[in-house]
Write a protein that holds these residues in place. Structure first.
Motif, PDB file in Angstrom:
ATOM      1  N   SER A  90      36.654  30.820  37.229  1.00 40.19           N
ATOM      2  CA  SER A  90      36.630  32.245  36.929  1.00 40.19           C
ATOM      3  C   SER A  90      35.451  32.919  37.624  1.00 40.19           C
ATOM      4  CB  SER A  90      36.547  32.455  35.418  1.00 40.19           C
ATOM      5  OG  SER A  90      36.475  33.827  35.101  1.00 40.19           O
ATOM      6  N   ILE A  91      34.294  32.271  37.577  1.00 38.29           N
ATOM      7  CA  ILE A  91      33.106  32.808  38.252  1.00 38.29           C
ATOM      8  C   ILE A  91      33.298  32.805  39.761  1.00 38.29           C
ATOM      9  CG2 ILE A  91      30.643  32.421  38.685  1.00 38.29           C
ATOM     10  CD1 ILE A  91      30.487  31.227  35.840  1.00 38.29           C
ATOM     11  N   VAL A  92      33.833  31.680  40.277  1.00 34.46           N
ATOM     12  CA  VAL A  92      34.099  31.585  41.711  1.00 34.46           C
ATOM     13  C   VAL A  92      35.078  32.667  42.152  1.00 34.46           C
ATOM     14  CG1 VAL A  92      35.174  30.147  43.496  1.00 34.46           C
ATOM     15  CG2 VAL A  92      33.568  29.133  41.890  1.00 34.46           C
ATOM     16  N   GLY A  93      36.056  32.947  41.299  1.00 34.23           N
ATOM     17  CA  GLY A  93      37.030  33.980  41.632  1.00 34.23           C
ATOM     18  C   GLY A  93      36.402  35.345  41.802  1.00 34.23           C
ATOM     19  N   VAL A  94      35.456  35.678  40.919  1.00 34.99           N
ATOM     20  CA  VAL A  94      34.766  36.969  41.025  1.00 34.99           C
ATOM     21  C   VAL A  94      33.923  37.017  42.297  1.00 34.99           C
ATOM     22  CG1 VAL A  94      33.030  38.458  39.975  1.00 34.99           C
ATOM     23  CG2 VAL A  94      34.748  37.361  38.540  1.00 34.99           C
ATOM     24  N   ILE A  95      33.182  35.927  42.542  1.00 40.90           N
ATOM     25  CA  ILE A  95      32.371  35.867  43.761  1.00 40.90           C
ATOM     26  C   ILE A  95      33.263  35.954  44.996  1.00 40.90           C
ATOM     27  CG2 ILE A  95      30.815  34.409  45.125  1.00 40.90           C
ATOM     28  CD1 ILE A  95      29.780  33.286  42.442  1.00 40.90           C
ATOM     29  N   ALA A  96      34.430  35.310  44.916  1.00 37.09           N
ATOM     30  CA  ALA A  96      35.357  35.333  46.044  1.00 37.09           C
ATOM     31  C   ALA A  96      35.843  36.745  46.335  1.00 37.09           C
ATOM     32  CB  ALA A  96      36.548  34.418  45.763  1.00 37.09           C
ATOM     33  N   ASP A 122      40.269  31.572  48.358  1.00 34.60           N
ATOM     34  CA  ASP A 122      39.848  32.661  47.472  1.00 34.60           C
ATOM     35  C   ASP A 122      40.947  33.021  46.487  1.00 34.60           C
ATOM     36  OD1 ASP A 122      37.554  32.704  48.926  1.00 34.60           O
ATOM     37  OD2 ASP A 122      38.170  34.360  50.209  1.00 34.60           O
ATOM     38  N   ASP A 123      42.178  33.153  46.989  1.00 35.09           N
ATOM     39  CA  ASP A 123      43.312  33.514  46.149  1.00 35.09           C
ATOM     40  C   ASP A 123      43.522  32.475  45.059  1.00 35.09           C
ATOM     41  OD1 ASP A 123      45.375  35.033  45.255  1.00 35.09           O
ATOM     42  OD2 ASP A 123      46.586  34.915  47.074  1.00 35.09           O
ATOM     43  N   ALA A 124      43.426  31.189  45.436  1.00 34.60           N
ATOM     44  CA  ALA A 124      43.597  30.120  44.461  1.00 34.60           C
ATOM     45  C   ALA A 124      42.477  30.129  43.425  1.00 34.60           C
ATOM     46  CB  ALA A 124      43.642  28.765  45.170  1.00 34.60           C
ATOM     47  N   ALA A 125      41.282  30.561  43.824  1.00 39.58           N
ATOM     48  CA  ALA A 125      40.157  30.614  42.886  1.00 39.58           C
ATOM     49  C   ALA A 125      40.258  31.816  41.963  1.00 39.58           C
ATOM     50  CB  ALA A 125      38.840  30.665  43.658  1.00 39.58           C
ATOM     51  N   VAL A 126      40.782  32.924  42.461  1.00 39.43           N
ATOM     52  CA  VAL A 126      40.862  34.156  41.669  1.00 39.43           C
ATOM     53  C   VAL A 126      41.893  34.032  40.555  1.00 39.43           C
ATOM     54  CG1 VAL A 126      41.589  36.566  41.736  1.00 39.43           C
ATOM     55  CG2 VAL A 126      40.038  35.694  43.481  1.00 39.43           C
ATOM     56  N   THR A 127      43.054  33.459  40.843  1.00 38.34           N
ATOM     57  CA  THR A 127      44.199  33.530  39.926  1.00 38.34           C
ATOM     58  C   THR A 127      43.997  32.843  38.579  1.00 38.34           C
ATOM     59  OG1 THR A 127      45.655  33.681  41.846  1.00 38.34           O
ATOM     60  CG2 THR A 127      46.685  33.138  39.738  1.00 38.34           C
ATOM     61  N   PRO A 128      43.384  31.636  38.498  1.00 40.87           N
ATOM     62  CA  PRO A 128      43.297  30.983  37.186  1.00 40.87           C
ATOM     63  C   PRO A 128      42.598  31.797  36.113  1.00 40.87           C
ATOM     64  CG  PRO A 128      42.807  29.413  38.921  1.00 40.87           C
ATOM     65  CD  PRO A 128      42.874  30.769  39.568  1.00 40.87           C
ATOM     66  N   ARG A 129      41.695  32.700  36.495  1.00 43.60           N
ATOM     67  CA  ARG A 129      40.987  33.465  35.467  1.00 43.60           C
ATOM     68  C   ARG A 129      41.923  34.383  34.693  1.00 43.60           C
ATOM     69  NH1 ARG A 129      39.132  38.662  36.723  1.00 43.60           N
ATOM     70  NH2 ARG A 129      39.655  39.407  38.799  1.00 43.60           N
ATOM     71  N   TYR A 130      43.095  34.692  35.257  1.00 41.38           N
ATOM     72  CA  TYR A 130      44.023  35.574  34.558  1.00 41.38           C
ATOM     73  C   TYR A 130      44.725  34.872  33.396  1.00 41.38           C
ATOM     74  CZ  TYR A 130      43.379  38.946  38.287  1.00 41.38           C
ATOM     75  OH  TYR A 130      42.831  39.844  39.164  1.00 41.38           O
ATOM     76  N   VAL A 131      44.746  33.542  33.387  1.00 43.86           N
ATOM     77  CA  VAL A 131      45.407  32.829  32.292  1.00 43.86           C
ATOM     78  C   VAL A 131      44.393  32.053  31.452  1.00 43.86           C
ATOM     79  CG1 VAL A 131      47.621  32.655  33.457  1.00 43.86           C
ATOM     80  CG2 VAL A 131      45.938  30.865  33.814  1.00 43.86           C
ATOM     81  N   THR A 132      43.084  32.285  31.695  1.00 45.72           N
ATOM     82  CA  THR A 132      42.063  31.635  30.881  1.00 45.72           C
ATOM     83  C   THR A 132      42.133  32.174  29.458  1.00 45.72           C
ATOM     84  OG1 THR A 132      40.611  31.378  32.794  1.00 45.72           O
ATOM     85  CG2 THR A 132      39.592  31.216  30.617  1.00 45.72           C
ATOM     86  N   GLY A 133      42.232  31.271  28.470  1.00 39.78           N
ATOM     87  CA  GLY A 133      42.310  31.677  27.072  1.00 39.78           C
ATOM     88  C   GLY A 133      43.708  31.980  26.586  1.00 39.78           C
TER      89      GLY A 133
END
Length: 326
Positions: free
Chosen positions: A230-236, A43-54
């Protein structure tokens, strides 16, 4: 003298054997604890990438490094000492504290889901942090570290629960080992994920046609991969937050919700015995995410009527009106 030396060497050998056994015990305990926390690590690994997207590619690794350092600081300076102290003096308080973390994760996840539907959307967040300036980047990394704190706390509590019968020193060493190992694992994986497009670009410039094709494929695939993560991170966040609440409510003495989910797991698992374990896990995950979303939406609603919630909403509406006027 020879006899004394032989006795001394025997003592040293005995101490060495004890030390080796202790290392083996710590390694085994750390392995058990890490395995139990594997779901949250993912979950942690899925959540983090969305913070550097874009974000500008030149700022991706520095931001991940900042978040990773903050994660280590969270674990070693705050979470591990607090968890050990609580486990010794007031172990009953661990569950309520963890449930507060579950509420926060559920709130964050629900807030993002509402943004998907255009509710409470803040257009300022559409602009990459590097384009907004250093302060915006700092805000993004601070938010990531706060979210990591909650996930790290659950990982540490799960790990602590696995070694709760061990001596205090062993518990402390195991938690430190788990903290360092999972941080390296999570943020190493995150760094690889977010830089995969750069790797693909480099491969696309090689001499081999096959390597070039593979590299171009990576470049094309990564935006989709990052969006999916990013979507997986939110679901996580909803899943983890809901699961914390589900288990915590049961631990505090209110059993109907947990019993319902447990019964549903048994029913679904019985449909296809060959994959009973997977079906049971998926059922628990589904209901945990639903609970996280429902509770999160309630918290979002409560926060929206509080003074600071109203102030934030008014500020967002004002900014949007100003933008429209211009």
């Amino acid at each position: 003298m020879a006899g004394g030396l032989a006795a001394l060497l025997d003592d040293i050998a005995a101490i060495a054997r004890v030390a080796a056994a202790s290392v083996d015990d710590v390694s085994a305990a750390a392995g058990r604890a890490g395995a139990k926390a594997a779901g949250v690590i993912v979950d942690d690994a899925a959540v983090t990438p969305r913070y550097v997207t874009g974000v500008d590619p030149s700022r991706e690794l520095p931001m991940i490094r900042t978040i990773a350092i903050g994660s280590v600081r969270n674990k070693l300076l705050f979470i591990v000492p607090a968890a050990l102290l609580l486990s010794v003096f007031i172990p009953w308080l661990l569950t309520p504290i963890l449930m507060l973390g579950g509420l926060y994760l559920s709130y964050e996840g629900a807030h993002k889901v509402l943004e998907w539907f255009g509710v409470g959307h803040d257009s300022a967040h559409d602009e990459p942090a590097v384009e907004q300036g250093p302060e915006a980047e700092k805000k993004v990394t601070s938010g990531a570290i706060r979210t990591d704190f909650i996930l790290s706390a659950e990982i540490m509590v799960i790990a602590l629960n696995e070694v709760s019968e061990e001596p205090l020193v062993t518990r402390a060493v195991v938690l430190v080992v788990v903290a360092l190992a999972i941080t390296a694992l999570i943020y190493g994986a995150v760094a690889l994920i977010v830089k995969m497009d750069d790797i693909g670009l480099s491969l696309s410039q090689r001499d081999s046609e096959g390597v070039q094709k593979f590299g171009r494929g990576l470049v094309k695939a990564m935006p989709v991969v990052l969006k999916t993560l990013s979507i997986v991170g939110v679901i996580a966040m909803l899943w983890v937050g809901g699961h914390i609440l589900l288990v915590g409510i049961d631990d505090l003495g209110f059993h109907p919700i947990y019993d319902f989910v447990h019964h549903a797991e048994e029913v679904v698992a019985g449909l296809v015995p060959a994959i009973a374990g997977a079906l049971s896990w998926l059922t628990n995950t589904f209901f945990s995410a639903v609970l996280g979303l429902v509770v999160g939406l309630v918290v979002v609603g409560v926060v929206s009527v509080l003074p600071f919630g109203k102030g934030h909403a008014s500020k967002s509406e004002s900014e949007q009106s100003d933008a429209g006027a211009h």
